[in-house]
Enzyme design. Structure first.
Site, short mmCIF file in Angstrom:
data_model
loop_
_atom_site.label_atom_id
_atom_site.label_comp_id
_atom_site.label_asym_id
_atom_site.label_seq_id
_atom_site.Cartn_x
_atom_site.Cartn_y
_atom_site.Cartn_z
N VAL A 180 6.11 -2.60 1.36
CA VAL A 180 5.27 -3.30 0.39
C VAL A 180 5.53 -4.79 0.54
CG1 VAL A 180 4.71 -3.58 -2.05
CG2 VAL A 180 5.39 -1.34 -1.18
N ASP A 181 4.51 -5.52 0.97
CA ASP A 181 4.65 -6.94 1.26
C ASP A 181 3.77 -7.75 0.31
OD1 ASP A 181 5.04 -9.43 2.32
OD2 ASP A 181 3.96 -9.06 4.18
N THR A 182 4.40 -8.50 -0.59
CA THR A 182 3.64 -9.30 -1.55
C THR A 182 2.89 -10.44 -0.86
OG1 THR A 182 5.61 -10.65 -1.97
CG2 THR A 182 5.20 -8.79 -3.45
#
Length: 296
Positions: A180-182
């Protein structure tokens, strides 16, 4: 036997100062060199007590612990208990790691150097070899330890952001690991559907290598069996030649993140021709919107 107490004290003073500086670097504390110098001086005084009738007192583990508390207090002060406890734990951790590392180097290289700076015939002041071993070996062990701690921190952060991804395309279903990459805010400009980056080879069992490569090179034929699923998303990245990213429309994506499950049909799979993780930890980069709320 000749005892060079001044040399032993000087060596311990230097090592104590390096340990305190190392603790500050490890915990990212503000460095006050006056306080740290005073703490190192206080720590080094134990050398003189080792040659007094009170040596048995200072060999007591409880006394050593209290003495260490004073060292940490002088070096970093006291803001709150958790702050002090973190500093104390960091100081002990670095002391044990570097001390163990020096012993490991000592036995690995099978040297005759005594880590207490004592060689027969040279007295308790130590020889040039013993001083060099400690003064060179200590920074090397500290540097290696800090690099490993930083690596573990990164892996811990990555592990907390990992998710299992299940992708369904007609009768073809597969699972993979995702990060999960903001920082991934890529969306389809027409439908505003979030784009999840995946390694292109994951679609080889469905499309075949040749058709997948054609899609990556924007050379897809009109009679492609999955032409209705292919999208072009404006995308710029360092080293990328094409101004577009080939995306593929799945039937459904299920993301298992933490204790929750997110199911969506409104998502695109952006195909990436290389490995996303050099260590193979994950094969997809998940758009953060996909794990914030259900995207129908």
């Amino acid at each position: 036997m000749t005892v060079y107490l001044d040399l032993i004290w000087l060596l311990n003073l230097g090592i104590d100062f390096l340990l305190i500086i190392g603790t500050a670097l490890l915990l990212k504390r503000k460095k006050n060199y006056v306080r740290m110098g005073a703490a190192a001086f206080f720590a080094s005084l134990v050398v003189f007590f080792m040659f007094t009738p009170y040596v048995s007192i200072f060999m007591n583990p409880i006394v050593k612990f209290i003495y260490s508390c004073f060292i940490v207090f002088i070096a970093f002060g006291y803001i709150r208990f958790t702050f002090f406890l973190q500093n104390l734990a960091g100081f002990f951790f670095l002391t044990f790691v570097t001390g163990g590392g020096l012993f490991a180097m000592h036995y690995f290289f099978q040297t005759d150097v005594d880590l207490m700076a004592h060689l027969p015939g040279h007295g308790l002041g130590g020889s040039t070899i013993s001083w060099a071993f400690v003064l060179i070996g200590f920074p090397l062990v500290f540097w290696f330890s800090k690099q490993q701690v930083d690596t573990f921190k990164i892996k811990k952060v990555h592990a907390s952001e990992m998710a299992t991804v299940k992708i369904e395309i007609e009768d073809f279903t597969f699972e993979t690991r995702g990060l999960v990459d903001t920082g991934n805010q890529l969306k389809d400009p027409l439908t505003r559907a979030p784009v999840m980056i995946i390694e292109a080879h994951l679609l080889h069992p469905l499309l075949g290598k040749q058709q997948t490569d054609d899609m990556l090179n924007l050379d897809t034929k009109e009679n492609h069996p999955f032409m209705h699923r292919i999208r072009l998303v404006p995308y710029k990245a360092v080293g990328q030649k094409q101004p577009y990213l080939t995306a593929f429309k799945p039937d459904q994506v299920t993301i298992y993140y933490g204790d929750e499950q997110f199911v969506t049909k409104r998502v695109l799979l952006g195909l990436y021709g290389e490995a996303l993780s050099s260590e193979g930890e994950y094969q997809t980069i998940i758009h953060p919107q996909l794990v914030i709320s259900q995207v129908s």
